[in-house]
Motif scaffolding. Structure first.
Motif, PDB file in Angstrom:
ATOM      1  N   VAL A  77     -13.110 -17.015   1.076  1.00 48.45           N
ATOM      2  CA  VAL A  77     -14.543 -17.035   1.769  1.00 48.45           C
ATOM      3  C   VAL A  77     -14.194 -18.210   2.733  1.00 48.45           C
ATOM      4  O   VAL A  77     -14.683 -17.940   4.220  1.00 48.45           O
ATOM      5  CB  VAL A  77     -15.583 -17.047   0.993  1.00 48.45           C
ATOM      6  N   ILE A  78     -13.913 -19.384   2.344  1.00 46.46           N
ATOM      7  CA  ILE A  78     -13.887 -20.469   3.463  1.00 46.46           C
ATOM      8  C   ILE A  78     -12.772 -20.366   4.510  1.00 46.46           C
ATOM      9  O   ILE A  78     -13.147 -20.580   5.691  1.00 46.46           O
ATOM     10  CB  ILE A  78     -13.601 -21.898   2.571  1.00 46.46           C
ATOM     11  N   VAL A 124      -6.837 -24.409   3.335  1.00 45.52           N
ATOM     12  CA  VAL A 124      -8.301 -24.910   2.876  1.00 45.52           C
ATOM     13  C   VAL A 124      -7.896 -25.664   1.546  1.00 45.52           C
ATOM     14  O   VAL A 124      -8.709 -26.630   1.235  1.00 45.52           O
ATOM     15  CB  VAL A 124      -8.894 -23.456   2.616  1.00 45.52           C
ATOM     16  N   ARG A 125      -7.264 -25.050   0.646  1.00 48.39           N
ATOM     17  CA  ARG A 125      -6.948 -25.909  -0.608  1.00 48.39           C
ATOM     18  C   ARG A 125      -6.501 -27.310  -0.254  1.00 48.39           C
ATOM     19  O   ARG A 125      -7.166 -28.275  -1.220  1.00 48.39           O
ATOM     20  CB  ARG A 125      -5.637 -25.072  -1.452  1.00 48.39           C
ATOM     21  N   LYS A 126      -5.871 -27.712   0.529  1.00 50.24           N
ATOM     22  CA  LYS A 126      -5.222 -28.780   1.004  1.00 50.24           C
ATOM     23  C   LYS A 126      -6.425 -29.880   1.233  1.00 50.24           C
ATOM     24  O   LYS A 126      -6.604 -30.921   0.896  1.00 50.24           O
ATOM     25  CB  LYS A 126      -4.271 -28.894   1.872  1.00 50.24           C
ATOM     26  N   ASP A 127      -7.381 -29.099   2.301  1.00 52.30           N
ATOM     27  CA  ASP A 127      -8.652 -29.986   2.774  1.00 52.30           C
ATOM     28  C   ASP A 127      -9.403 -30.241   1.630  1.00 52.30           C
ATOM     29  O   ASP A 127     -10.132 -31.151   1.844  1.00 52.30           O
ATOM     30  CB  ASP A 127      -9.322 -29.134   3.904  1.00 52.30           C
ATOM     31  N   THR A 128      -9.573 -29.206   0.676  1.00 53.35           N
ATOM     32  CA  THR A 128     -10.600 -29.499  -0.239  1.00 53.35           C
ATOM     33  C   THR A 128     -10.256 -30.196  -1.454  1.00 53.35           C
ATOM     34  O   THR A 128     -10.623 -30.534  -2.393  1.00 53.35           O
ATOM     35  CB  THR A 128     -11.280 -28.127  -0.859  1.00 53.35           C
TER      36      THR A 128
END
Length: 189
Positions: free
Chosen positions: A100-101, A85-89
């Motif tokens: 949460v995501i 998620v960190r990489k995607d955002t």
């Protein structure tokens, strides 16, 4: 294979503590050739799983939102999922929001899998799935997405205490009826 022979074979694989408690039952329609009848699983003389009846005591989900909003479903999130998620955002989202995501993404995938498995169960033929269970390995039945295969494997005597105890995390992601049979088997250890 006839129903009586199949039933006898399935019951021969039951864990010793569940013999007499778990029963495989069937009704048939004598004068309707196209009706194969209804098969169901009873625990302590109570009908627990009837594939064609969504009004069981076990929770059957109708929509993805019901699964997402169910407080009983606990979704473990790994560090790899948070990193994805960190990489995607691109690192623009606060740390607490990443969890949460990641949970939301994972529960969406889980919800689709649960609804698919539930839909296939309601259309499945117990005899066909039970025959498949008897011809496949116990590991394959436990790892399957088929709810009925999971249930038959959980009550099987070939699944030992150590394996049952090691399945706790995987069971959190399974359908409530599979969790019910897992808890039943845990109670016999």
């Amino acid at each position: 294979m006839s129903w009586s022979k199949l039933k006898k074979e399935l019951e021969s694989f039951l864990c010793p503590a569940l013999i007499g408690r778990v029963e495989y039952r069937a009704t048939s329609y004598r004068y309707l050739l196209d009706k194969s009848g209804i098969c169901y699983i009873a625990v302590d003389k109570k009908n627990v799983l009837n594939m064609s009846d969504i009004n069981n005591s076990i929770r059957w989900y109708q929509t993805e939102q019901e699964i997402k909003n169910d407080p009983n479903i606990q979704i473990p999130i790994s560090n790899e999922e948070i990193e994805a998620v960190r990489k995607d955002t691109k690192g623009t989202v606060p740390e607490d929001r990443l969890i949460v995501i990641a949970r939301s993404r994972k529960i969406s995938v889980l919800a689709k899998e649960l609804l698919t498995a539930q839909a296939s169960l309601s259309k499945s033929n117990f005899v066909v799935v039970a025959t498949k269970f008897l011809s496949t390995s116990i590991e394959e039945s436990l790892e399957s997405n088929d709810i009925l295969l999971n249930i038959l494997a959980l009550v099987d005597r070939r699944v030992g205490k150590k394996r049952i105890l090691n399945m706790a995390e995987k069971m959190k992601l399974k359908h409530p009826i599979v969790q019910y049979f897992y808890e039943l088997r845990l109670s016999t250890l």
